[in-house]
Design an enzyme around this catalytic site. Structure first.
Site, PDB file in Angstrom:
ATOM      1  CE  LYS A   8      -3.872   0.029   2.421  1.00 28.08           C
ATOM      2  NZ  LYS A   8      -4.677  -0.199   3.470  1.00 28.08           N
ATOM      3  CD  GLU A  10      15.335  10.096  -3.881  1.00 28.23           C
ATOM      4  OE1 GLU A  10      16.021  11.148  -4.263  1.00 28.23           O
ATOM      5  OE2 GLU A  10      15.697   9.181  -3.011  1.00 28.23           O
TER       6      GLU A  10
HETATM    7 MO1  MOS Z   1      15.958  12.674  -1.545  1.00 30.53          MO
HETATM    8  S1  MOS Z   1      16.051  14.218  -2.782  1.00 30.53           S
HETATM    9  O1  MOS Z   1      17.509  11.969  -1.441  1.00 30.53           O
HETATM   10  O2  MOS Z   1      15.939  13.331   0.154  1.00 30.53           O
END
Ligand code: MOS
Length: 705
Positions: A589, A661
């Site tokens: 989730k 990311e």
């Molecule tokens: Mo992320 S930009 O590595 O906190």
């Protein structure tokens, strides 16, 4: 981690603090109580470069309730090695919006009113805040973030480009972008003698503690940073920001607890941003699309205060095979705030350029863009020669193609119409490193049958507390309801940042191993827990040294469908699909939420977000959410994130890769490539705003149909 109960990692466990958050019990930094709090409002510099000639606090001090006005005139000097944090240390102004003074008052209202009445005199100097191609001051830095060489070179890229059957030589630009976490950067600082406690919004309480201790010349043990709940960071809270120092400085100056929260406007000045970039990509290939040359040359900005050089071309060092390669970074020190981390620094802007250029190469070769990528798969990491711990970008592309409905796509650009809309689809690959940093954790069993795990991890909204609960439960072989995970406090065992998508891998390694050790101890004690409990501790510092034997990255594929109205320049994105190969997914989730959040930010990067430098006065012209456009619900239609099972034994006890990311990486390229497919026009400058579409309207295929 063998257990006779069902594994809880991989399931969609609800956030363990979810009830606290929706009922308002979860406290954020500014909400902590203390007796007799003083309120702090900073005064931002009105010039971009120069010297402060005078600070007249008279009118401000006359406001009822004002306690003091802090500036370089009266503030004690700070130590530490970050010039952005040594506030009030000199009369120099390095960027517009830099903190030059601050008012401390009994109430927020008094402080805000008085801050407007602090009269600051300046001797302004000419400034330069504009990154431009081949800026005369551009230089090659020693290193790019965090510590990569600025230049890499293999073979002879110029000769290979000269000999290539097919070449692409294009330049892409990306603007500055700002993180806009919902919770502003905020701190409540409380001194008790020479001990300091800071309730603060950050991505790592151990890091914030060490920085605060350094700034005030204290031992780390004299400082405690408390941050159990954090409302977003995206990188902007990875390095401590000036408000934490300001709160502590103000609290000491008035002998009372002091709190400060940055305004949204001021966040645009002092919390970092993604550097704008100018990126030239040159690709050379043989007639079958096999690349012989790959060159990625980047120009970006830094500040005069300290150097931050983003690693924008670094993903081009590992993404595709090509015997001749070149990556370079140049930076210009402008009269601006220092750029910093924003979700996937390096990979995000760099893969935008590389994956856009790959699409251009596919068109030039007459190849399907997925097929082009498959043909250029490297067997090992091209520049380091290391084996991949696992690399499943092709699987992501293939499975994504099936789920998205890529088969039978007509490659002809600018020919599909649906009423006023031109319709197109695009694809791009995605990647992000899978690293770990040293962390420590303890696990404790108590006689009531419960377990407590302690680690100074951070949950910035990602769900890391929940993921760690799952990891601990499986390592202990108990249901998650019996596990309490304590995080977000520097008094807990030292942990790395929530940054670089390393949090769960770093902390989870320590937590899993501490729990395994505890279980061994419990087994040794015949399963009996003594009255005072039993505890185990684990530090991963030695384990992670072995990580360097493999190139460790997560991969993905992004698919976009766009609709472009050539009459208004409007672009809609009815469908986005991301398919990721990121090791074992700990929580289905929260992982999905991370991927979708990243993709949403990627959509915004492609079409909406843009920080516009103010050439005349410095700083940025747009510095609030009215003028800095983040996506609203209506901008985000059908975003789907999926993942493929990946069993990678070279990662960590969980077999997981970071996921915070990678969702943003490649999204903007997929959208840009889809816009080309829809219109027949390449837009190489982000964001693809309506005015930019209208500027090219005469060239858009749909116009001439
Ligand atoms: Mo992320 S930009 O590595 O906190």
């Amino acid at each position: 981690m063998t257990t006779d109960i069902e594994r809880v990692t991989g399931t969609a466990l609800d956030r363990v603090e979810g009830r606290d958050k929706v009922t308002g019990l979860a406290r954020y930094a500014y909400e902590y109580p203390a007796d007799d709090i003083a309120y702090v409002v900073p005064v931002p510099a009105a010039i971009a470069r120069g010297t402060i000639t005078g600070i007249d606090p008279g009118d401000a001090l006359a406001v009822p309730g004002v306690l003091t006005v802090l500036s370089f005139r009266n503030a004690p000097p700070l130590a530490g090695n970050d010039p952005e944090l040594r506030i009030f240390s000199s009369d120099r102004v390095s960027y517009r919006g830099q903190m030059v003074a601050a008012v401390v008052a009994d109430t927020l209202e008094a402080a805000a009113e008085a801050a407007r009445l602090v009269h600051v005199g300046y001797d302004a100097e000419p400034h330069d805040v504009l990154l431009r191609p081949d800026h005369p001051e551009a230089y090659v830095p020693e290193k790019v973030n965090p510590s990569f060489p600025a230049v890499s070179e293999q073979g002879d890229v110029e000769a290979a480009l000269g000999d290539a059957a097919v070449t692409v030589d294009t330049t892409y630009t990306t603007p500055a972008y700002h993180n806009n976490a919902m919770e502003p950067h905020a701190t409540l600082a409380v001194w008790s003698g020479d001990r300091l406690t800071a309730y603060d919004s950050n991505q790592g309480s151990s890091t914030a503690r060490d920085m605060l201790a350094a700034a005030f010349g204290l031992e780390p043990g004299q400082v405690r940073v408390v941050s159990p709940h954090v409302g977003g960071g995206f990188g902007s809270k990875g390095t401590p920001r000036p408000q934490i120092v300001l709160a502590a400085l103000a609290a000491r100056a008035v002998g009372r607890p002091a709190k400060v929260a940055l305004t949204r406007q001021h966040m645009f000045a002092v919390t970092g941003y993604r550097t704008p970039s100018i990126q030239r990509v040159r690709l050379g290939a043989d007639a079958s699309g096999r690349m012989t040359a790959l060159a990625h040359e980047v120009e970006e900005q830094t500040s005069t205060l300290k150097e931050f050089a983003e690693q924008t071309a670094v993903p081009s060092r590992m993404m595709y095979a090509a015997p001749n390669r070149l990556t370079t970074h140049r930076v210009v020190a402008l009269d601006v705030a220092t750029p910093s981390w924003m979700r996937a620094p390096g990979e995000c802007p760099g893969m935008y350029a590389l994956e856009s250029a790959m699409d251009e190469l596919a068109v030039a070769c007459g190849l399907d863009p997925i097929e082009l990528r498959v043909r250029n798969e490297p067997e090992e990491d091209p520049e380091s020669g290391l084996p991949w711990s696992s690399r499943n970008v092709v699987a992501c592309l293939r499975e994504g193609a099936a789920w998205f409905g890529w088969a039978g796509r007509d490659p002809a650009p600018g020919v599909r119409r649906d009423g006023r809309w031109l319709v197109g689809t695009g694809v791009a690959a995605s990647t992000y490193p899978a690293r770990r940093r040293p962390s420590e954790a303890t696990a404790r069993a108590t006689a009531d049958g419960r377990f407590t795990v302690r680690i100074a991890a951070a949950d910035i909204g990602t769900g890391s507390r929940t993921a760690l609960t799952q990891i601990a439960a499986d390592a202990l072989g108990v249901p998650p309801e019996r596990v309490d995970v304590r995080i977000g406090d520097s008094a807990l065992p030292t942990a790395s940042l929530a940054g670089g998508s390393m949090g769960t891998a770093s902390w989870g390694s320590a937590v899993a191993m501490a729990c395994v050790r505890l279980r061994e101890r419990l087994d040794g004690a015949g399963g009996e827990v003594p009255e005072d409990g039993i505890e185990a501790r684990y530090d991963t510092a030695d384990d992670i040294k072995a990580d360097a034997a493999y190139a460790r990255h997560a991969f993905g594929a992004q698919f976009a469908e766009v609709r472009v109205d050539p009459g208004t320049g409007e672009i809609r994105v009815p469908r986005l699909l991301g398919v990721f190969a990121a090791g074992r997914i700990i929580n289905a989730k929260t992982a999905r939420s991370q991927f979708i959040g990243g993709m949403t930010m990627g959509l915004a990067m492609a079409l909406l977000e843009e920080s516009v430098p103010d050439a005349e006065f410095g700083g940025f012209l747009n510095h609030d959410l009215a003028q800095y456009h983040v996506p609203a619900n209506a901008d985000v239609a059908n975003i789907d994130a999926r993942w493929i099972e990946e069993d990678d034994p070279h990662l960590n006890p969980m077999g997981s890769k970071g996921i915070g990311e990678i969702g943003i990486v490649g999204t903007a390229a997929a959208i840009g490539n889809a816009v080309h497919h829809a219109t027949g026009v390449r837009f190489r400058d982000l964001p693809i705003r309506p005015d930019r579409v209208l500027d090219r309207a005469p060239q858009i295929g749909g116009r001439n149909l």
